[in-house]
Write a protein that holds these residues in place. Sequence first.
Motif, short mmCIF file in Angstrom:
data_model
loop_
_atom_site.label_atom_id
_atom_site.label_comp_id
_atom_site.label_asym_id
_atom_site.label_seq_id
_atom_site.Cartn_x
_atom_site.Cartn_y
_atom_site.Cartn_z
N THR A 99 -0.23 12.81 -8.97
CA THR A 99 0.94 12.30 -8.26
C THR A 99 0.83 12.60 -6.77
OG1 THR A 99 2.19 12.86 -10.23
CG2 THR A 99 3.46 12.25 -8.30
N LEU B 262 4.51 13.27 -0.41
CA LEU B 262 5.36 14.16 -1.19
C LEU B 262 5.13 15.63 -0.87
CD1 LEU B 262 5.05 12.50 -4.72
CD2 LEU B 262 6.98 12.37 -3.16
N GLN C 53 7.70 18.63 -0.27
CA GLN C 53 8.99 18.36 -0.89
C GLN C 53 9.06 19.02 -2.26
OE1 GLN C 53 9.84 14.17 -1.01
NE2 GLN C 53 8.81 13.82 0.93
N VAL D 155 9.70 18.01 -5.88
CA VAL D 155 9.73 16.78 -6.67
C VAL D 155 9.99 17.13 -8.12
CG1 VAL D 155 8.41 14.74 -7.31
CG2 VAL D 155 8.04 15.80 -5.08
N GLU D 156 10.83 16.33 -8.76
CA GLU D 156 11.12 16.57 -10.17
C GLU D 156 10.07 15.88 -11.03
OE1 GLU D 156 15.00 15.50 -12.41
OE2 GLU D 156 15.28 17.41 -11.37
#
Lengths: 346, 451
Positions: free
Chosen positions: B142, B149, B152, B154-155
């Motif tokens: 990811t 990202l 951050q 991120v879920e």
Amino acid sequence: MSFVKLSASVLAIAAVSATAAAARDQVQVAGSSTVLPYASIVAEAFGENFDFPTPVVESGGSSAGLKQFCDGVGENTIDVANASRAIKSSEVETCAANGVTDIMEVRIGYDGIVFASQLNGPEFTAFTPADIYSALTAQTLVDGALADNAVTTWDQVNPELPAVEIAAFIPGTKHGTREVFEEKVLLQGCEDTGAMEAMIASGMSEDDAEGACMAVRTDGMSVDIDGDYTETLARIGNNPNGIGVFGLAFYENNTDTLKVATVSGVEPSTETIASGDYPVSRPLYFYVKKAHIGVIPGLKEYAEFFVSDDMAGPDGPLSAYGLVSDPELAATQASVADETVMGTMN
Amino acid sequence: MSLADANTPAPSAAPKSSILTTDARTKKRNRAEARFKAYGIGAIVLGLAFLAALLVSIIGNGIPAYTQTFVTVPVYLDPAVVDKQGNRDPAEMAKTTTFGYAPLIQNAFATEVSQNGITTDMAPKKLADILSASATGQVRQTVLDDPELVGQTVEFRLLASSRVDGYLKGRVTREALARDKNLDAAHLDIIDTLRTAGVVNRTWNWDFIFGADASESRPEQAGIGVSMVGSLFMMLVVLVLSLPIGVATSIYLEEFAPKNRWTDIIEVNISNLAAVPSIVFGILGLAVFIQFGHLPKSAPLVGGLVLTLMTLPTIIISTRAALSAVPPSIRDAALGIGASKMQSVFHHVLPLAMPGILTGTIIGLAQALGETAPLLLIGMVGYIASNMPDGIAAGFMAPNSAMPAQIYEWAKRADPAYYERAWGGIIILLLFLMTMNIIAVILRRRFERRW
């Protein structure tokens, strides 16, 4: 005649793709079903971490894998053979005859062979090689002559064992595990009980005596399993008195149905095998065709990644799955990095 | 009754048998008939019982494979770990391996656990045994796909390990875990709490149907999708080769070939070939296509060629039956109005025989789809179906497995979680076979003509 057109065009596509695919871009591995789980774990992580495609790992057994390995050099032969035993000199000769000369031997670690029975079955908790030998040998020495093994229950072998019929499920002769079982259990038991000495004393040659030691009874009390451990597990599941031979990793994944026995008082675990206390263990290997390094993309990286601390180290995923980490891993890493090939074998 | 009485001659000395009263022999024959019918019904009932038992066990064992346990964890993508150079360049960031991501995820999960009010003395590494080993790869991929990202939180929806999944499905019990070094009972208490909090949940798993195979240590990640694609390409090869060759052979043998000793020998041999065990075709394929023809191992193209050899006799036999079922009057009429032999065959006989030919072809394909034995020998069993082929050419040539071979491979893996997936795969395979057979039945029903 749309059939003809369709089939012609598909054949053309296939022909074009055949030439396009001539440059194989993934590492191909085949061989031992004992090494397969480890190789698949490495291949998966390799595919995740490198830009190379995930290597392909086939099963089929150590001998079958080495046979394919020795078929020759070229893109339509495999690059790596997994083996649960060391390559034999006859196999090295076959390899050489087919042009496979520079072979790298890589030891990845050790595997324990355990005796396990149904969880709720009789109390099979402690064995010695002598017990197993006396229970499973084909012929025993009676009054100086070989006679069929008359033992039918375990307590006749050792009064401490349960009084149930002998029903052993051992790996078939095509498995590398069988060789270890014969050498480290049957032969050892034969020597421990003094049967070997007695046989030689009775006039048998040493080779004949060894052969007699490793011959397993064929009257149905011992069953050769040619399939995988899952088949042994199924047989044990159907027979409460059954005792089976498994790899340590397989046992550790099936602790909910299996109960393991100690051998010579030592519980099998990665620790006892690494320390050498547990007697029935064997090294696992893979063999790399040096001629393919540089031709097949990612081959050397795969070999190096396999023995890296991240994978094969004591805290790596292979160890978590049941591989006993090799204390001399650093030496193996160095020899892979240097592409050291095997010396000539006698 | 009076009529019957009138027609019956007066009883003579011995009581004669009458069709109105059953004598001993008739009774015996009737009983034999009743028994025979009972045997027949018994056989059908037994067969149905076996079928029912089979379906119940397949569905009962296989359905759990279609749902999977996931854990929702917010992961802070620490730039110090995932992007050491700080330039958001995916090539540079790829140097952090999945092993580098492990602490990130372990800590994120430990935080998530404590935020749900659970106190535990387990180290984050031990605690993270709840998560699948695939989590690191998933997070890394990811990040590499979207470097923005980094930095951050991120879920992520991460797979739970197969034992956690087994616990929610009732396969793994607390007693069994006492001897299992992978997971402790304490883990299960945490899972129970997280489940009520909605962090752990079990949902439908598309990845099982469309995903790739996974290694022995991650049964939770394994899917049958790639081997399904492998089967598809093999079936394409089988269809494209065996249909034209089989139909051409049958037309020649049925319509043109002289009846002599040679054609008799060929006919007998085709019938014999249909009964040859499929493993023989595997050995043949290994020798001819791989060792002699130098085609790549494990390629669906080779698998398709081998299965073509296996399917050809089936198609030839059914096509010949379909052709010979077309009445000679059709041929005679065509020839009578001046058509050539070839015109009579292609314009009149073949179209009329088509439904039968297609039915035979579909049955042959269905047989080939379920075949494993020959694939064992050409290297299609193992950890093979790990890459989705990129493009048509790769689909034929890149190593791949097939559905039945994948199921066989799963069934022999050590982790019991793979056993469930093998049953799940069988459901998909059966659905394919059923669909093909239904199509064959429909074709026959709609287009078959009887004379």
